[in-house]
Design an enzyme around this catalytic site. Structure first.
Site, PDB file in Angstrom:
ATOM      1  N   ARG A 119      -6.788  -7.713 -43.541  1.00  0.00           N
ATOM      2  CA  ARG A 119      -7.324  -8.852 -42.772  1.00  0.00           C
ATOM      3  C   ARG A 119      -7.929  -9.862 -43.725  1.00  0.00           C
ATOM      4  O   ARG A 119      -8.686  -9.496 -44.624  1.00  0.00           O
ATOM      5  CB  ARG A 119      -8.373  -8.339 -41.781  1.00  0.00           C
ATOM      6  CG  ARG A 119      -9.058  -9.434 -40.991  1.00  0.00           C
ATOM      7  CD  ARG A 119      -9.924  -8.884 -39.880  1.00  0.00           C
ATOM      8  NE  ARG A 119      -9.140  -8.294 -38.810  1.00  0.00           N
ATOM      9  CZ  ARG A 119      -9.645  -7.887 -37.640  1.00  0.00           C
ATOM     10  NH1 ARG A 119     -10.936  -7.985 -37.412  1.00  0.00           N
ATOM     11  NH2 ARG A 119      -8.869  -7.354 -36.712  1.00  0.00           N
TER      12      ARG A 119
ATOM     13  N   LYS B 167      -7.598   0.666 -43.949  1.00  0.00           N
ATOM     14  CA  LYS B 167      -7.515  -0.770 -43.673  1.00  0.00           C
ATOM     15  C   LYS B 167      -8.107  -1.514 -44.858  1.00  0.00           C
ATOM     16  O   LYS B 167      -8.876  -0.935 -45.642  1.00  0.00           O
ATOM     17  CB  LYS B 167      -8.333  -1.070 -42.413  1.00  0.00           C
ATOM     18  CG  LYS B 167      -7.980  -2.343 -41.713  1.00  0.00           C
ATOM     19  CD  LYS B 167      -6.987  -2.157 -40.585  1.00  0.00           C
ATOM     20  CE  LYS B 167      -6.664  -3.481 -39.933  1.00  0.00           C
ATOM     21  NZ  LYS B 167      -5.662  -3.369 -38.894  1.00  0.00           N
TER      22      LYS B 167
ATOM     23  N   ASP C  77      -2.504  -8.172 -40.917  1.00  0.00           N
ATOM     24  CA  ASP C  77      -3.505  -8.202 -39.858  1.00  0.00           C
ATOM     25  C   ASP C  77      -3.860  -9.683 -39.696  1.00  0.00           C
ATOM     26  O   ASP C  77      -3.155 -10.549 -40.234  1.00  0.00           O
ATOM     27  CB  ASP C  77      -4.743  -7.338 -40.200  1.00  0.00           C
ATOM     28  CG  ASP C  77      -5.626  -7.119 -38.967  1.00  0.00           C
ATOM     29  OD1 ASP C  77      -5.222  -6.360 -38.081  1.00  0.00           O
ATOM     30  OD2 ASP C  77      -6.703  -7.736 -38.858  1.00  0.00           O
TER      31      ASP C  77
ATOM     32  N   ALA D 231      -6.297  -6.342 -28.987  1.00  0.00           N
ATOM     33  CA  ALA D 231      -7.336  -6.461 -30.023  1.00  0.00           C
ATOM     34  C   ALA D 231      -7.846  -5.089 -30.456  1.00  0.00           C
ATOM     35  O   ALA D 231      -7.915  -4.158 -29.646  1.00  0.00           O
ATOM     36  CB  ALA D 231      -8.500  -7.305 -29.517  1.00  0.00           C
TER      37      ALA D 231
HETATM   38  P1  NAD Z   1      -3.640 -13.885 -34.317  1.00  0.00           P
HETATM   39  O1  NAD Z   1      -4.589 -14.396 -35.327  1.00  0.00           O
HETATM   40  O2  NAD Z   1      -2.221 -14.273 -34.412  1.00  0.00           O
HETATM   41  O3  NAD Z   1      -4.150 -14.311 -32.855  1.00  0.00           O
HETATM   42  C1  NAD Z   1      -5.459 -14.241 -32.448  1.00  0.00           C
HETATM   43  C2  NAD Z   1      -5.737 -15.488 -31.603  1.00  0.00           C
HETATM   44  O4  NAD Z   1      -7.030 -15.379 -31.036  1.00  0.00           O
HETATM   45  C3  NAD Z   1      -5.713 -16.789 -32.411  1.00  0.00           C
HETATM   46  O5  NAD Z   1      -4.827 -17.715 -31.797  1.00  0.00           O
HETATM   47  C4  NAD Z   1      -7.159 -17.271 -32.374  1.00  0.00           C
HETATM   48  O6  NAD Z   1      -7.274 -18.681 -32.340  1.00  0.00           O
HETATM   49  C5  NAD Z   1      -7.643 -16.645 -31.078  1.00  0.00           C
HETATM   50  N1  NAD Z   1      -9.084 -16.434 -30.979  1.00  0.00           N
HETATM   51  C6  NAD Z   1      -9.974 -16.042 -31.925  1.00  0.00           C
HETATM   52  N2  NAD Z   1     -11.201 -15.915 -31.392  1.00  0.00           N
HETATM   53  C7  NAD Z   1     -11.079 -16.233 -30.076  1.00  0.00           C
HETATM   54  C8  NAD Z   1     -11.975 -16.290 -28.987  1.00  0.00           C
HETATM   55  N3  NAD Z   1     -13.264 -16.000 -29.107  1.00  0.00           N
HETATM   56  N4  NAD Z   1     -11.485 -16.646 -27.778  1.00  0.00           N
HETATM   57  C9  NAD Z   1     -10.196 -16.961 -27.602  1.00  0.00           C
HETATM   58  N5  NAD Z   1      -9.293 -16.914 -28.598  1.00  0.00           N
HETATM   59  C10 NAD Z   1      -9.732 -16.574 -29.807  1.00  0.00           C
HETATM   60  O7  NAD Z   1      -3.847 -12.305 -34.317  1.00  0.00           O
HETATM   61  P2  NAD Z   1      -2.953 -11.161 -33.651  1.00  0.00           P
HETATM   62  O8  NAD Z   1      -2.019 -10.620 -34.657  1.00  0.00           O
HETATM   63  O9  NAD Z   1      -2.439 -11.613 -32.320  1.00  0.00           O
HETATM   64  O10 NAD Z   1      -4.082 -10.058 -33.454  1.00  0.00           O
HETATM   65  C11 NAD Z   1      -5.004 -10.153 -32.394  1.00  0.00           C
HETATM   66  C12 NAD Z   1      -5.792  -8.855 -32.317  1.00  0.00           C
HETATM   67  O11 NAD Z   1      -4.890  -7.773 -32.172  1.00  0.00           O
HETATM   68  C13 NAD Z   1      -6.619  -8.538 -33.585  1.00  0.00           C
HETATM   69  O12 NAD Z   1      -7.780  -7.869 -33.183  1.00  0.00           O
HETATM   70  C14 NAD Z   1      -5.720  -7.597 -34.358  1.00  0.00           C
HETATM   71  O13 NAD Z   1      -6.449  -6.763 -35.238  1.00  0.00           O
HETATM   72  C15 NAD Z   1      -5.108  -6.807 -33.215  1.00  0.00           C
HETATM   73  N6  NAD Z   1      -3.840  -6.171 -33.542  1.00  0.00           N
HETATM   74  C16 NAD Z   1      -2.787  -6.918 -33.952  1.00  0.00           C
HETATM   75  C17 NAD Z   1      -1.598  -6.274 -34.268  1.00  0.00           C
HETATM   76  C18 NAD Z   1      -0.376  -7.045 -34.694  1.00  0.00           C
HETATM   77  O14 NAD Z   1       0.727  -6.474 -34.663  1.00  0.00           O
HETATM   78  N7  NAD Z   1      -0.492  -8.304 -35.067  1.00  0.00           N
HETATM   79  C19 NAD Z   1      -1.510  -4.885 -34.160  1.00  0.00           C
HETATM   80  C20 NAD Z   1      -2.608  -4.156 -33.695  1.00  0.00           C
HETATM   81  C21 NAD Z   1      -3.782  -4.816 -33.402  1.00  0.00           C
END
Ligand code: NAD
Length: 365
Positions: free
Chosen positions: A44, A80, A116, A261
């Site tokens: 991350r 991680k 991440d 998330a």
């Molecule tokens: P990403 O950064 O692509 O998307 C996250 C989105 O959330 C962004 O568009 C951001 O602007 C928005 N955001 C941030 N804070 C916010 C808030 N308070 N209110 C509304 N929107 C907000 O990330 P992602 O890959 O979609 O990951 C999202 C979550 O899922 C993270 O916690 C990540 O650890 C988890 N996750 C992701 C994956 C993956 O395959 N990418 C796998 C497992 C877990």
């Protein structure tokens, strides 16, 4: 924060800090448990307010990875890493990624990095120029963006939640609220819209929210408070962790919480109980969002496409088993117990298979 005390309380094996003088990279890698095997966990990039915030994040995220891998039936441990960005707008560079790759390489495969928040397939490929222990790139490393698989796994988990609450597994009359429509939230919204659900969204990044409205027909809500307190069937937290605490849980008007998330419960010991007491069914985050890990770990372990797809579809039955095991109590606690039982069984099996008498003498007795 006392690092060794925290490691003992979370159960971490190793936490390493790194500073690369040439690029200015500062980063932490945390290995929580290697019991079931090498550990794959994303990197991350985040502008943490303090070093303690970064440490707290990497400790909790890596612990979650141990449970995620175990609950998914993968022979992998949990780890991680985090890169502490100097400021929020700091752009990723090849030099930074390569410095991180060299840091990852010092673990000689015990830790395998991937995407991440803040890390793209390109960043993974840059890291892979320095180490072979990276997944999630498209050219130098492989596996690509795991987010479509994470979204699909979460969708499968939602099906189990609907069945558990005695509802028809049919999204056509449902309203789902998604917090954060980035990589995973957008793809989850797409699956839900294709299945006929109405989808409400918020995102702090306005263009990202607009895209979900314009391309998928989602409805944008003003802010997170509106979204969390909206009367919906399912709330899907798909942004950062810690969104569910005593205050937000008291205001929720959904029946199910199921999102992508990590670390959705701010205080896992209390918030899981609070949700159960309010009669809100919570699909534990590391069960619901395991699709991306299954995809990348599956490729790393040499599984076939069919085997990987099957394992992602199994998120539905895993969710169902955990919800049943909770029998009305905290589903978060039930999921941890479920994962810990798998770790204990895996460790016992490993010992039976080759550890011999347990003294380390190498015999097969
Ligand atoms: P990403 O950064 O692509 O998307 C996250 C989105 O959330 C962004 O568009 C951001 O602007 C928005 N955001 C941030 N804070 C916010 C808030 N308070 N209110 C509304 N929107 C907000 O990330 P992602 O890959 O979609 O990951 C999202 C979550 O899922 C993270 O916690 C990540 O650890 C988890 N996750 C992701 C994956 C993956 O395959 N990418 C796998 C497992 C877990």
């Amino acid at each position: 924060m006392n690092v060794l005390e925290e490691m003992q309380s979370y159960g971490h094996e190793r936490v390493a800090f790194h500073h690369d003088a040439k690029t200015g990279l500062t980063a932490i890698i945390a290995i929580h448990s290697p019991v079931l095997g090498n550990a794959l966990g994303g990197t991350r990039r985040w502008a943490y307010a303090t070093e303690n915030d970064a440490l707290f994040d990497v400790l909790r995220l890596s612990e979650g990875m141990t449970y995620k891998a175990a609950a998914s039936g993968l022979p992998m441990g949990g780890a991680k890493s985090v890169i502490i960005m100097p400021n929020a707008g700091h752009q990723p560079t090849e030099a930074e990624a390569r410095a991180m790759g060299r840091f990852v390489d010092t673990f000689a495969g015990k830790y395998i990095a991937a995407e991440d928040v803040g890390v793209s397939p390109q960043f993974c490929d840059w890291m892979a120029l320095e180490t072979k222990h990276v997944m999630g790139g498209n050219t130098v490393s492989h596996g690509g963006d795991p987010s479509p698989y994470t979204a699909l796994g979460c969708f499968n988990s939602m099906k189990a939640c609907l069945a558990h609450t005695g509802r028809k597994v049919d999204f056509s009359n449902l309203t789902v609220a998604i917090q954060g429509c980035g990589a995973t939230g957008y793809k989850l919204a797409k699956l839900l819209r294709q299945s006929g659900a109405a989808v409400l969204v918020t995102d702090v990044h306005v263009p990202t929210m607009k895209r979900a409205v314009e391309e998928l027909g989602c409805v944008a809500l003003g802010n997170d408070k509106n979204l969390l307190e909206e009367k919906v069937d399912i709330l899907a937290p798909c942004a950062l962790g810690g969104v569910l605490d005593a205050k937000t849980i008291a205001g929720l008007r959904c029946q199910i919480v199921c999102g992508t998330a990590n670390n959705q419960l701010r205080n896992p010991n209390e918030d899981g109980d609070a949700l159960a007491k309010r009669g809100i069914l919570y699909s534990p985050d590391f069960v619901a969002n395991a699709g991306g890990l299954i995809r990348l770990a599956g490729l790393y372990l040499g599984m076939t496409e069919g085997e990987i797809d099957h394992k992602i579809s199994e998120i539905e039955t895993t969710t169902a088993a955990v919800l049943k095991q909770a029998s009305g109590g905290s589903t978060g606690a039930a999921a941890i117990a479920f994962a810990k039982a798998k770790i204990a069984a895996g460790a016992a099996k490993k010992q039976m298979a080759g550890a011999g008498c347990g003294t380390g003498c190498g015999c097969k007795a």
